[in-house]
Scaffold this motif. Structure first.
Motif, PDB file in Angstrom:
ATOM      1  N   ALA A 137      10.258  -0.611  -0.436  1.00 42.87           N
ATOM      2  CA  ALA A 137      10.165   0.523  -1.355  1.00 42.87           C
ATOM      3  C   ALA A 137      11.557   1.045  -1.991  1.00 42.87           C
ATOM      4  O   ALA A 137      11.479   1.350  -3.234  1.00 42.87           O
ATOM      5  N   THR A 138      12.425   0.678  -1.186  1.00 44.50           N
ATOM      6  CA  THR A 138      13.887   1.230  -2.016  1.00 44.50           C
ATOM      7  C   THR A 138      13.853   0.229  -3.120  1.00 44.50           C
ATOM      8  O   THR A 138      14.555   0.588  -4.094  1.00 44.50           O
ATOM      9  N   ALA A 139      13.988  -0.941  -2.990  1.00 49.47           N
ATOM     10  CA  ALA A 139      13.983  -2.082  -4.026  1.00 49.47           C
ATOM     11  C   ALA A 139      13.114  -1.815  -5.047  1.00 49.47           C
ATOM     12  O   ALA A 139      13.432  -1.653  -6.512  1.00 49.47           O
ATOM     13  N   VAL A 140      11.717  -1.434  -4.829  1.00 44.72           N
ATOM     14  CA  VAL A 140      10.823  -0.964  -5.940  1.00 44.72           C
ATOM     15  C   VAL A 140      11.204   0.175  -6.585  1.00 44.72           C
ATOM     16  O   VAL A 140      11.314   0.370  -7.876  1.00 44.72           O
ATOM     17  N   TRP A 141      11.606   1.134  -6.053  1.00 45.59           N
ATOM     18  CA  TRP A 141      12.077   2.653  -6.653  1.00 45.59           C
ATOM     19  C   TRP A 141      13.160   2.471  -7.289  1.00 45.59           C
ATOM     20  O   TRP A 141      13.590   3.057  -8.320  1.00 45.59           O
ATOM     21  N   ASP A 142      14.217   1.627  -6.911  1.00 44.80           N
ATOM     22  CA  ASP A 142      15.637   1.488  -7.677  1.00 44.80           C
ATOM     23  C   ASP A 142      15.236   0.968  -9.188  1.00 44.80           C
ATOM     24  O   ASP A 142      15.886   1.110 -10.185  1.00 44.80           O
ATOM     25  N   ALA A 143      14.454  -0.245  -9.179  1.00 42.40           N
ATOM     26  CA  ALA A 143      13.999  -0.716 -10.150  1.00 42.40           C
ATOM     27  C   ALA A 143      13.243   0.126 -11.110  1.00 42.40           C
ATOM     28  O   ALA A 143      13.466   0.238 -12.235  1.00 42.40           O
ATOM     29  N   LEU A 144      12.200   0.950 -10.498  1.00 43.27           N
ATOM     30  CA  LEU A 144      11.395   1.778 -11.323  1.00 43.27           C
ATOM     31  C   LEU A 144      12.253   2.930 -12.023  1.00 43.27           C
ATOM     32  O   LEU A 144      12.187   3.291 -13.275  1.00 43.27           O
TER      33      LEU A 144
ATOM     34  N   VAL B  11       0.988  -0.893  -0.012  1.00 42.21           N
ATOM     35  CA  VAL B  11      -0.021  -0.147  -0.113  1.00 42.21           C
ATOM     36  C   VAL B  11       0.877   1.213  -0.149  1.00 42.21           C
ATOM     37  O   VAL B  11       0.450   2.093  -0.605  1.00 42.21           O
ATOM     38  N   GLU B  12       1.813   1.308   0.874  1.00 37.93           N
ATOM     39  CA  GLU B  12       2.807   2.513   1.034  1.00 37.93           C
ATOM     40  C   GLU B  12       3.560   2.585  -0.307  1.00 37.93           C
ATOM     41  O   GLU B  12       3.766   3.834  -0.742  1.00 37.93           O
ATOM     42  N   ILE B  13       3.822   1.521  -0.923  1.00 39.67           N
ATOM     43  CA  ILE B  13       4.802   1.779  -2.248  1.00 39.67           C
ATOM     44  C   ILE B  13       3.700   2.304  -3.467  1.00 39.67           C
ATOM     45  O   ILE B  13       4.145   3.092  -4.162  1.00 39.67           O
ATOM     46  N   VAL B  14       2.430   1.877  -3.454  1.00 38.44           N
ATOM     47  CA  VAL B  14       1.519   2.415  -4.349  1.00 38.44           C
ATOM     48  C   VAL B  14       1.457   3.613  -4.123  1.00 38.44           C
ATOM     49  O   VAL B  14       1.232   4.595  -5.009  1.00 38.44           O
ATOM     50  N   ILE B  15       1.198   4.309  -2.939  1.00 40.57           N
ATOM     51  CA  ILE B  15       0.974   5.602  -2.634  1.00 40.57           C
ATOM     52  C   ILE B  15       2.284   6.509  -2.897  1.00 40.57           C
ATOM     53  O   ILE B  15       2.143   7.387  -3.809  1.00 40.57           O
ATOM     54  N   SER B  16       3.565   6.029  -2.647  1.00 39.92           N
ATOM     55  CA  SER B  16       4.692   6.571  -3.144  1.00 39.92           C
ATOM     56  C   SER B  16       4.763   6.791  -4.473  1.00 39.92           C
ATOM     57  O   SER B  16       5.254   8.041  -4.960  1.00 39.92           O
ATOM     58  N   ILE B  17       4.085   5.980  -5.380  1.00 39.64           N
ATOM     59  CA  ILE B  17       4.196   6.064  -7.012  1.00 39.64           C
ATOM     60  C   ILE B  17       3.470   7.090  -7.453  1.00 39.64           C
ATOM     61  O   ILE B  17       3.450   7.882  -8.316  1.00 39.64           O
TER      62      ILE B  17
END
Length: 538
Positions: free
Chosen positions: A270-277, A220-226
């Motif tokens: 979140a760090t892993a997702v944002w690094d990939a994104l 949920v927090e990762i989706v919000i951050s995007i």
């Protein structure tokens, strides 16, 4: 056209771009070259292949899809402490240099740019004024450039994204209306766009940070951050202020508040997702830059290739020289004023560092997207004749700065003696010592009040003391405790103590944001290991 064929075509193009990014980024790693440079060169080469699909660059795609998350990610990792300390230098680069570039091109419109009037030259200056720090900082970090220079390049690229687009708005206003705003009107508009963007960004950041305190769920927090960067950009744009400045302000605010609302597990996810994104988005952007060559060349007719080459090389050289002249001139003028007029003892500028800052001013996709977004037709129905040449010159400057400056920057840094060993900074080492001392004080206190587990606390104290004595040795695995659950609980308490000490150091300004994130990530990983049963004393 069959139903769904358009979607399938978009999917095919997207998958093709991802394949290119994966292959050539891997090649860049093998060659030990910054991946943006290899991707741009690969895009140029691919654009010549027969049968290669023509993938155009839609400016709306850049401004609405790529730009918000990339700005958000870059601003999140920006050191607020260094931003404050270097604010004067950042402002002179991101604001002063932008307008110096525009003014210089406007004055030289007739001689340097045949066929350009001063309004067209202002548009060209606004298009090429903003720098792209992705390539420069990726190289700089790898070869050990001093962190202060890296921070300066990153902050400049973020802020001048906003000032460059603001200048573009003024240039389009003058072109389309034929009216030149007064100085008061221009300054007022600039203040409104900038301050309005900051206020909207801070307001959205405050609301989201408050809401995040009630959520502790990684997905949920990762989706919000995007969603946040897109929402912030669109709201700022709808409010007729700078969406770019709004995204930067929101990200910097939420980054500082994230220590209070983001749990260790969520932070790791979140760090892993944002690094990939960010890697995927940046990769696609740099490949797209190279693939635009056929479009750029196809829009220019009536001029020989030799003359076009002379224009491109000459313009790129002039733009690099303009940046160098501003950086050296402004720095030494400011030094003279502080030293001889204000009678302030300041450190004398180092020419070699100034040269690297000047050489690191690389342009990127924002310049090309801004150029492509220029109108084809003027209000009176005439074709805008300079549009194709502006796109071509912007493309030449992007390729020249990314490829030429990017490839030579590592050797230049080493030649000038600016390369530092890649490792812990002095303040990071001191922060680690402070954390270990705080942990030892806490363990000693617990040991004195919990005599029922003397062996466990004694071994933990010995392990942490060994770690402190061996700084900066690597972490060591410790096995053989009878009561693993109690030991894990004790380590979690120690980690909490260390977190508190770390935040205290950061809030006092004794460590910057980079050190905070490095040590915070280590503590997050340590807590994750404790929860999964793989206990490591750090």
């Amino acid at each position: 056209m069959q139903p769904g064929s358009g979607v399938q075509s978009v999917e095919a193009v997207f998958l093709l771009l991802l394949v290119f990014v994966a292959i050539f980024a891997g090649l860049a790693r093998r060659l030990k070259i910054a991946y943006p440079i290899v991707l741009v060169i690969a895009g140029l080469v691919l654009s010549f292949l027969p049968g290669m699909p023509r993938i155009g660059l839609d400016p709306n795609l850049v401004f609405l899809v790529f730009l918000p998350p990339l700005l958000y990610s870059a601003a999140w990792t920006l050191s607020w402490r260094e931003f404050q300390r270097n604010f004067g230098s950042i402002a002179m680069l991101a604001v002063g240099l932008v307008f110096f570039t525009i003014l210089g091109l406007a004055l030289a419109a007739g001689s340097l740019l045949p066929g350009f009037d001063w309004r067209s030259a202002v548009l060209l200056g606004a298009v090429v004024a903003a720098t792209d720090a992705i390539a420069a900082t990726s190289i700089a970090r790898r070869v050990g450039l001093p962190q202060k220079i890296v921070d300066l390049l990153e902050a400049e690229s973020l802020v001048n994204d906003g000032t460059g687009l603001l200048a573009l708005q003024f240039g389009l206003l003058m072109l389309m209306t034929g009216r030149t705003p007064s100085v008061i009107e221009g300054v007022g508009r600039l203040v409104f766009l900038t301050c309005g963007g900051v206020l909207i960004g801070l307001a959205i950041g405050a609301v989201v940070a408050w809401f995040e305190r009630w959520v502790d769920d990684g997905p949920v927090e990762i989706v919000i951050s995007i969603l946040v960067p897109y929402a912030t950009y669109l709201i700022g744009d709808r409010a007729h202020v700078s969406g770019v400045i709004a995204v930067i302000a929101c990200s910097m605010y939420m980054s500082r508040k994230s220590t209070g609302y983001m749990s260790p597990q969520v932070r790791l996810q979140a760090t892993a997702v944002w690094d990939a994104l960010t890697f995927v988005l940046n990769g696609i952007v740099f490949v797209l830059i190279g693939l635009q060559l056929p479009y750029v060349m196809g829009q220019i007719s009536g001029t020989s290739r030799i003359v076009l080459l002379e224009y491109g090389v000459g313009f790129s050289a002039v733009m690099i020289a303009v940046r160098m002249a501003w950086i050296y001139g402004e720095t030494y003028v400011a030094y003279a004023v502080q030293r001889w007029v204000q009678k302030v003892e300041v450190e004398e500028p180092e020419p070699r560092k100034l040269f690297v800052i000047g050489w690191g001013g690389m342009r990127g996709v924002l310049s090309l997207a801004a150029a492509v977004s220029l109108p084809y037709v003027l209000p009176d129905g005439r074709i805008f004749p300079q549009r194709s040449m502006i796109i071509y010159l912007a493309f030449c400057l992007i390729v020249a700065t990314l490829v030429l400056q990017g490839l030579t920057l590592p050797a230049l840094i080493r030649r000038l003696g600016l390369s530092e060993p890649v490792g812990m900074k002095a303040e990071e080492k001191e922060a680690r010592r402070v954390l270990l001392r705080e942990a030892l004080v806490h363990l000693d206190r617990k040991w004195s009040t919990n005599r029922d587990q003397p062996a466990m606390f004694g071994e933990l104290i010995a392990d942490y003391q060994q770690r402190l004595d061996a700084m900066p040795a690597e972490r060591e695995r410790v096995e053989g405790f009878a009561d693993q659950a109690r030991r894990s609980a004790a380590i979690l308490e120690v980690l909490h103590v260390e977190r508190v000490a770390l935040i205290r150091l950061w809030e006092a300004g004794q460590i910057d944001d980079d050190v905070l994130r490095t040590l915070q990530r280590e503590l997050d990983l340590e807590e994750s290991r404790v929860h999964t049963g793989s206990v490591v004393v750090h």
